[in-house]
Design a protein around this motif. Structure first.
Motif, PDB file in Angstrom:
ATOM      1  N   LEU A 159       0.884  -1.349   0.026  1.00 16.01           N
ATOM      2  CA  LEU A 159       0.006   0.184   0.088  1.00 16.01           C
ATOM      3  C   LEU A 159       0.951   1.181   0.071  1.00 16.01           C
ATOM      4  O   LEU A 159       0.630   2.397  -0.567  1.00 16.01           O
ATOM      5  CB  LEU A 159      -1.063  -0.001   1.307  1.00 16.01           C
ATOM      6  CG  LEU A 159      -1.891   1.102   1.207  1.00 16.01           C
ATOM      7  CD1 LEU A 159      -2.957   0.666  -0.101  1.00 16.01           C
ATOM      8  CD2 LEU A 159      -2.915   1.037   2.293  1.00 16.01           C
ATOM      9  N   ALA A 160       2.010   1.064   0.509  1.00 15.01           N
ATOM     10  CA  ALA A 160       2.681   2.231   0.599  1.00 15.01           C
ATOM     11  C   ALA A 160       3.335   2.770  -0.810  1.00 15.01           C
ATOM     12  O   ALA A 160       3.621   3.753  -1.139  1.00 15.01           O
ATOM     13  CB  ALA A 160       4.150   2.091   1.547  1.00 15.01           C
ATOM     14  N   SER A 161       3.686   1.906  -1.588  1.00 15.05           N
ATOM     15  CA  SER A 161       3.967   1.977  -2.841  1.00 15.05           C
ATOM     16  C   SER A 161       2.786   2.460  -3.651  1.00 15.05           C
ATOM     17  O   SER A 161       2.963   3.590  -4.672  1.00 15.05           O
ATOM     18  CB  SER A 161       4.642   0.893  -3.660  1.00 15.05           C
ATOM     19  OG  SER A 161       5.894   0.637  -3.035  1.00 15.05           O
ATOM     20  N   GLU A 162       1.792   1.862  -3.401  1.00 18.28           N
ATOM     21  CA  GLU A 162       0.197   2.271  -4.290  1.00 18.28           C
ATOM     22  C   GLU A 162      -0.116   3.716  -3.923  1.00 18.28           C
ATOM     23  O   GLU A 162      -0.422   4.368  -4.866  1.00 18.28           O
ATOM     24  CB  GLU A 162      -0.627   1.329  -3.697  1.00 18.28           C
ATOM     25  CG  GLU A 162      -2.043   1.400  -4.646  1.00 18.28           C
ATOM     26  CD  GLU A 162      -2.944   0.268  -4.201  1.00 18.28           C
ATOM     27  OE1 GLU A 162      -2.485  -0.895  -4.149  1.00 18.28           O
ATOM     28  OE2 GLU A 162      -4.066   0.474  -3.812  1.00 18.28           O
ATOM     29  N   VAL A 170       2.662   5.166   4.553  1.00 17.06           N
ATOM     30  CA  VAL A 170       2.255   3.966   5.454  1.00 17.06           C
ATOM     31  C   VAL A 170       3.390   3.423   6.090  1.00 17.06           C
ATOM     32  O   VAL A 170       4.414   3.302   5.558  1.00 17.06           O
ATOM     33  CB  VAL A 170       1.712   2.816   4.540  1.00 17.06           C
ATOM     34  CG1 VAL A 170       1.072   1.633   5.448  1.00 17.06           C
ATOM     35  CG2 VAL A 170       0.434   3.272   3.628  1.00 17.06           C
ATOM     36  N   LYS A 171       3.402   3.339   7.265  1.00 16.14           N
ATOM     37  CA  LYS A 171       4.465   2.809   8.152  1.00 16.14           C
ATOM     38  C   LYS A 171       3.989   1.401   9.028  1.00 16.14           C
ATOM     39  O   LYS A 171       2.587   1.572   9.260  1.00 16.14           O
ATOM     40  CB  LYS A 171       5.020   3.867   9.109  1.00 16.14           C
ATOM     41  CG  LYS A 171       5.491   5.140   8.225  1.00 16.14           C
ATOM     42  CD  LYS A 171       6.169   6.018   9.151  1.00 16.14           C
ATOM     43  CE  LYS A 171       6.858   7.362   8.431  1.00 16.14           C
ATOM     44  NZ  LYS A 171       7.552   8.349   9.264  1.00 16.14           N
ATOM     45  N   GLU A 226       6.991   9.046  17.401  1.00 17.56           N
ATOM     46  CA  GLU A 226       8.164   9.192  16.399  1.00 17.56           C
ATOM     47  C   GLU A 226       7.735   8.901  15.162  1.00 17.56           C
ATOM     48  O   GLU A 226       8.156   9.809  14.071  1.00 17.56           O
ATOM     49  CB  GLU A 226       9.204   8.372  17.066  1.00 17.56           C
ATOM     50  CG  GLU A 226      10.517   8.515  16.187  1.00 17.56           C
ATOM     51  CD  GLU A 226      11.785   7.628  16.532  1.00 17.56           C
ATOM     52  OE1 GLU A 226      12.539   7.302  15.689  1.00 17.56           O
ATOM     53  OE2 GLU A 226      11.552   6.950  17.642  1.00 17.56           O
ATOM     54  N   ALA A 227       7.300   7.852  14.746  1.00 17.65           N
ATOM     55  CA  ALA A 227       6.905   7.464  13.477  1.00 17.65           C
ATOM     56  C   ALA A 227       6.001   8.288  12.908  1.00 17.65           C
ATOM     57  O   ALA A 227       5.820   8.773  11.831  1.00 17.65           O
ATOM     58  CB  ALA A 227       6.259   6.000  13.477  1.00 17.65           C
ATOM     59  N   ALA A 228       4.939   9.007  13.502  1.00 18.47           N
ATOM     60  CA  ALA A 228       4.005   9.833  13.083  1.00 18.47           C
ATOM     61  C   ALA A 228       4.651  11.370  12.874  1.00 18.47           C
ATOM     62  O   ALA A 228       4.051  11.987  11.971  1.00 18.47           O
ATOM     63  CB  ALA A 228       2.869   9.950  14.277  1.00 18.47           C
ATOM     64  N   THR A 229       5.706  11.648  13.510  1.00 20.61           N
ATOM     65  CA  THR A 229       6.114  13.067  13.483  1.00 20.61           C
ATOM     66  C   THR A 229       7.681  13.501  12.835  1.00 20.61           C
ATOM     67  O   THR A 229       7.959  14.148  12.613  1.00 20.61           O
ATOM     68  CB  THR A 229       6.005  13.739  14.719  1.00 20.61           C
ATOM     69  OG1 THR A 229       6.802  12.847  15.628  1.00 20.61           O
ATOM     70  CG2 THR A 229       4.746  13.976  15.338  1.00 20.61           C
ATOM     71  N   ASP A 230       8.161  12.139  12.656  1.00 17.27           N
ATOM     72  CA  ASP A 230       9.761  12.401  12.351  1.00 17.27           C
ATOM     73  C   ASP A 230       9.954  12.690  10.850  1.00 17.27           C
ATOM     74  O   ASP A 230      11.084  12.889  10.351  1.00 17.27           O
ATOM     75  CB  ASP A 230      10.768  11.113  12.586  1.00 17.27           C
ATOM     76  CG  ASP A 230      10.237   9.819  11.966  1.00 17.27           C
ATOM     77  OD1 ASP A 230       9.300  10.002  10.990  1.00 17.27           O
ATOM     78  OD2 ASP A 230      10.634   8.791  12.113  1.00 17.27           O
ATOM     79  N   LYS A 233      11.061   8.522   5.563  1.00 17.06           N
ATOM     80  CA  LYS A 233      10.543   7.787   4.567  1.00 17.06           C
ATOM     81  C   LYS A 233      10.925   6.273   5.054  1.00 17.06           C
ATOM     82  O   LYS A 233      11.533   5.546   4.285  1.00 17.06           O
ATOM     83  CB  LYS A 233      11.106   8.150   3.163  1.00 17.06           C
ATOM     84  CG  LYS A 233      10.916   9.468   2.704  1.00 17.06           C
ATOM     85  CD  LYS A 233       9.303   9.829   2.682  1.00 17.06           C
ATOM     86  CE  LYS A 233       9.019  11.105   2.057  1.00 17.06           C
ATOM     87  NZ  LYS A 233       7.585  11.620   2.057  1.00 17.06           N
ATOM     88  N   GLN A 234      10.592   6.045   6.241  1.00 13.21           N
ATOM     89  CA  GLN A 234      10.932   4.801   7.041  1.00 13.21           C
ATOM     90  C   GLN A 234       9.751   3.921   6.825  1.00 13.21           C
ATOM     91  O   GLN A 234       8.583   4.399   7.223  1.00 13.21           O
ATOM     92  CB  GLN A 234      11.455   5.019   8.132  1.00 13.21           C
ATOM     93  CG  GLN A 234      11.958   3.722   9.001  1.00 13.21           C
ATOM     94  CD  GLN A 234      12.542   4.015  10.260  1.00 13.21           C
ATOM     95  OE1 GLN A 234      13.166   5.129  10.472  1.00 13.21           O
ATOM     96  NE2 GLN A 234      12.575   3.018  11.177  1.00 13.21           N
TER      97      GLN A 234
END
Length: 268
Positions: A159-162, A170-171, A226-230, A233-234
């Motif tokens: 989904l991240a690529s889509e 998408v993480k 952290e994932a929501a705000t950093d 592109k991880q």
């Protein structure tokens, strides 16, 4: 401008810890759960809206997401709702397996699908999907649980690529053991006499002594924040010392060698 996060499974554990953390950081929090009438903490906090949601109910998902997006500009969706189904495959009923798939996998897919038009129209948005160490590494008595978590990981990567063309990210957050009552509150166990020794050995990992050494749920919530705000592109965030150790071992040894090691641990 105030940011808004939509959280599933916010009544306890990581979902609740994340709701409290994001609220403390000034976010508008939409905290959803199956039984909001039992909630007596989040609904007292400023900028927190508590709503009913069973992620296995596709009709309710569409209705709640429509109502929320009509009122709020949602920035982040945290797909957290889920539970553990533990036991040898022979010990599990078809009903148990279907319920696990509906909640842990189809819930994530349906919530993501329902929010995608909202994010696409905004040309931005972030899905944070909670998986597990057992969404990266297989383990005995976790076959169906791992099936859902591996599936969410693959779903998220695809989904991240889509959705990249629309500015949507998408993480995945993959926690290890957490100091919660997950092993009691959110775990369903199947038993079969042929697997008693195996089940007993695996169950040692859920003992009070083991649980006391796991990562605090508040610390995992910090990784979610952290994932929501950093702005990185991880794709994957592995959370917790035990999870990091196991994942590092897989990267170092390779999947085949690690699987062989796990098999040897449970060959009686």
């Amino acid at each position: 401008m105030q940011n808004t996060i939509f959280i599933t499974g916010a009544s306890t554990g990581l979902g609740k810890a994340a709701a409290k953390l994001f609220q403390s950081k000034g976010w508008q929090v939409i905290a959803t759960m199956r039984n909001p009438e039992k909630e007596n903490e989040l609904n007292k906090l400023e900028n927190v809206v508590v709503l009913p949601l069973d992620v296995s109910d596709s009709v309710q998902i569409d209705q709640i997401v429509k109502n929320v997006t009509n009122k709020y500009s949602v920035d982040v969706v945290l797909n957290n709702a889920g539970y553990g189904l533990i036991g040898a495959l022979e010990a599990l009923t078809d009903e148990q397996i279907s319920r696990q798939l509906q909640t842990n996998l189809m819930g994530v897919i349906r919530i993501s699908k329902a929010f995608t038009p909202h994010f696409r129209e905004k040309r931005k948005g972030l899905f944070l999907n909670i998986t597990s160490t057992f969404g990266l590494i297989g383990f005995p008595t976790c076959s169906v649980y791992s099936a859902t978590k591996f599936a969410v990981d693959g779903f998220s990567e695809s989904l991240a690529s889509e959705l990249a063309q629309f500015g949507i990210e998408v993480k995945v957050i993959a926690p290890g053991g957490m100091q919660t009552d997950f092993a009691v509150r959110s775990m369903e166990v199947g038993s079969h006499e042929a697997y008693e020794k195996l089940t007993a050995e695996v169950s040692k990992g859920y003992s009070p002594e083991k649980l006391a050494n796991y990562t605090k749920v508040e610390d995992v919530a910090k990784i979610v924040y952290e994932a929501a705000t950093d702005n990185k592109k991880q794709l994957r965030y592995v959370a917790g010392s035990d999870a990091i150790a196991l994942y590092d071992e897989r990267l170092k040894l390779g999947a085949e060698a690690q699987v062989a090691n796990i098999k040897s641990m449970f060959t009686f």
